[in-house]
Design an enzyme around this catalytic site. Structure first.
Site, mmCIF file in Angstrom:
data_model
loop_
_atom_site.group_PDB
_atom_site.id
_atom_site.type_symbol
_atom_site.label_atom_id
_atom_site.label_comp_id
_atom_site.label_asym_id
_atom_site.label_seq_id
_atom_site.Cartn_x
_atom_site.Cartn_y
_atom_site.Cartn_z
ATOM 1 N N GLY A 1 0.786 -1.226 0.000
ATOM 2 C CA GLY A 1 0.000 0.000 0.000
ATOM 3 C C GLY A 1 0.815 1.272 0.000
ATOM 4 N NE ARG B 1 -2.697 8.937 -8.575
ATOM 5 C CZ ARG B 1 -2.621 7.747 -9.186
ATOM 6 N NH1 ARG B 1 -1.681 7.539 -10.087
ATOM 7 N NH2 ARG B 1 -3.473 6.789 -8.904
ATOM 8 C CG ASP C 1 -4.945 -2.008 -14.292
ATOM 9 O OD1 ASP C 1 -4.575 -2.755 -15.218
ATOM 10 O OD2 ASP C 1 -4.193 -1.671 -13.355
ATOM 11 C CG ASN C 2 -2.137 1.276 -15.270
ATOM 12 O OD1 ASN C 2 -2.675 1.351 -14.170
ATOM 13 N ND2 ASN C 2 -1.032 0.577 -15.463
#
Length: 487
Positions: A126, A176, A254-255
């Site tokens: 994580g 972000r 997924d990106n």
């Protein structure tokens, strides 16, 4: 008037989706978090004052110590194809969405990356390391300076907490900023659950593609228009990447942003020595995401997105019809960009050969991508200097002769052409060795190199006195720098 953190107007549109789309949870706090850098330009997008960036309230939010006021902190679930293989359920394994700020020019979601484990972390810890966090912080702003659609970076928080990768590094968190972090994999995740897929499609269209919705029309047609728009935005994005020599490195589904943004900066790279099959990701042993493969991979990813929409009962041929626009969309932006970069008024038959041979010349000579385009502006007036930069001078001269003849067909004023070329061919890009210098300074708590790079990268087309080293070819040792998926 610009606001403090507590005065921000916050909404939570994604959190209004049913709970199956995410897990509400708070970040795992770092030990002794410290603000290394805050981005004044992005703060303005949110309506934050510069004074607010030095407040304890701001540090508490961007370090995950406290939630965004009125925000609902969560980690989103999605799935995806990774390196061409279905990976199943993924999700925000080290990211937390804080909420959505209503800024002066639009809404912006804030997301912490490196903020601790979530139910979607799988075997991950994580965390994000300082090295990759600095790289993402700089890259998103470099892309914005080049005018390429991208997420942005608001803040960079550091800590002394150890993180174990190839070596022991220290932890960091990047804040972000994006209108949305929904991705192709978000739709793939719900491909076998029509009710949830319909909710996601409606959410994305209503919030980000309202022009695709025709009142009283067929809902299936709305979705087809939505797919058409995503195809266009994705094709344009990859064309922009190609024409600045940018490699994403991990174009997994997924990106891939559903909004056509550059997101999830990991092992990216701006090419130095040009190779058409350049691989920027040391983990990409098969070259799936090489520079010349990016358009075809983007198209493949769009097919995966469209396949998920079959779960809504849409006609397969109708979906294919929208996907079929990809090549034309890509070429329109690609050719337009190259016209500007080469100083041409418009693309003409035969220019394909001129461009292909230009790539061939750069590839064969391993010429510097950025400098070669920049120097091309004055090459017709200074042919000897241009040719001297290539080992195979006869090949360089032969191509330059063809290029000069092509320019002569337009009889364009030289000064006008040079100005155009210099307005689109950057002097400065975020080369790996420049990012590495900022990382090494940041490891000592010094953000001055980040400041310098942001100054140059925000206005990359204008030469600035005293910064010649930032525009020069990389030193020999730079070729030894490697980035991988652990980045």
């Amino acid at each position: 008037m610009l606001a403090s953190v507590k005065q921000l107007q916050v909404v939570n549109s994604f959190a209004q989706l049913p709970p199956v789309f995410y897990t509400p949870l708070q970040p795992q706090v770092l030990s002794n978090p410290r603000l290394l850098h805050a981005n004044v330009e992005v703060a303005r997008l949110l309506g934050l004052s510069e004074t607010a960036l030095s407040s304890q309230d701001f540090l508490d939010v961007v370090s995950g110590v406290k939630p965004l006021p009125d925000g609902k902190t969560l980690a989103a679930v999605y799935s995806g194809h990774q390196f061409g293989v279905w990976a199943g359920q993924l999700g925000d394994g080290r990211a937390h969405l804080l909420g959505e700020v209503v800024g002066p020019g639009g809404n912006w979601e804030l997301q912490l990356k490196g903020s601790g484990r979530t139910p979607y972390s799988r075997m991950g810890d994580g965390r994000a390391v300082l090295r990759s966090s600095v790289r993402e912080y700089l890259a998103s702003e470099a892309m914005a300076g080049l005018g390429i659609p991208t997420s942005r970076a608001l803040a960079l928080v550091v800590s002394d907490d150890p993180v174990y990768r190839e070596t022991v590094e220290t932890a960091a968190i990047v804040t972000r900023v994006s209108p949305s972090f929904v991705r192709f994999g978000s739709f793939e995740h719900w491909s076998s659950s029509p009710d949830n897929l319909r909710l996601l499609v409606d959410y994305v269209i209503d919030h980000f593609f309202p022009e695709c919705r025709i009142e009283g029309g067929n809902p299936d047609d709305d979705i087809l228009r939505f797919l058409r728009s995503v195809v266009r935005k994705t094709a344009q994005l990859v064309a922009h990447w190609q024409t600045v020599g940018f490699c994403h490195g991990v174009m997994n589904t997924d990106n891939m942003s559903i909004l056509g943004l550059t997101i999830d900066y990991g092992p990216y790279g701006f090419m130095d020595a040009f190779q058409v099959n350049h691989i920027c990701n040391h983990s990409d042993t098969q070259g799936r995401y090489a520079w010349n493969a990016q358009p075809s991979v983007a198209n493949w990813n769009l097919y995966r997105l469209a396949s998920s929409l079959l779960g809504l009962g849409l006609d397969a041929e109708a979906l294919k019809g929208e996907l079929a626009h990809f090549e034309a969309d890509f070429l329109q932006t690609y050719q337009s960009n190259l016209c500007n970069k080469l100083g041409l008024r418009q693309w003409q038959p035969g220019d394909e050969s001129l461009v292909d041979d230009w790539w061939g010349l750069l590839h064969g000579q391993r010429a510097d991508f950025t400098l070669s385009f920049r120097e091309l502006a004055v090459a017709p007036q200074q042919p000897a200097a241009f040719v001297a930069g290539f080992d195979d001078k006869s090949a360089a001269q032969a191509w330059l002769d063809r290029y000069t003849q092509r320019l002569d067909q337009e009889a364009r004023p030289v000064s006008e052409r040079i100005d155009q070329m210099n307005s689109v061919n950057p002097v400065y890009v975020l080369r790996n060795h420049l990012a590495q210098g900022a990382i090494e300074a940041a490891e000592k708590g010094d953000a001055s190199e980040i400041d310098t790079l942001l100054k140059l990268l925000r206005d990359p087309y204008v030469e600035q006195a005293g910064y010649e080293a930032y525009a020069a070819k990389p030193p020999e040792h730079a070729c030894q720098l490697e980035v991988s998926c652990s980045s």
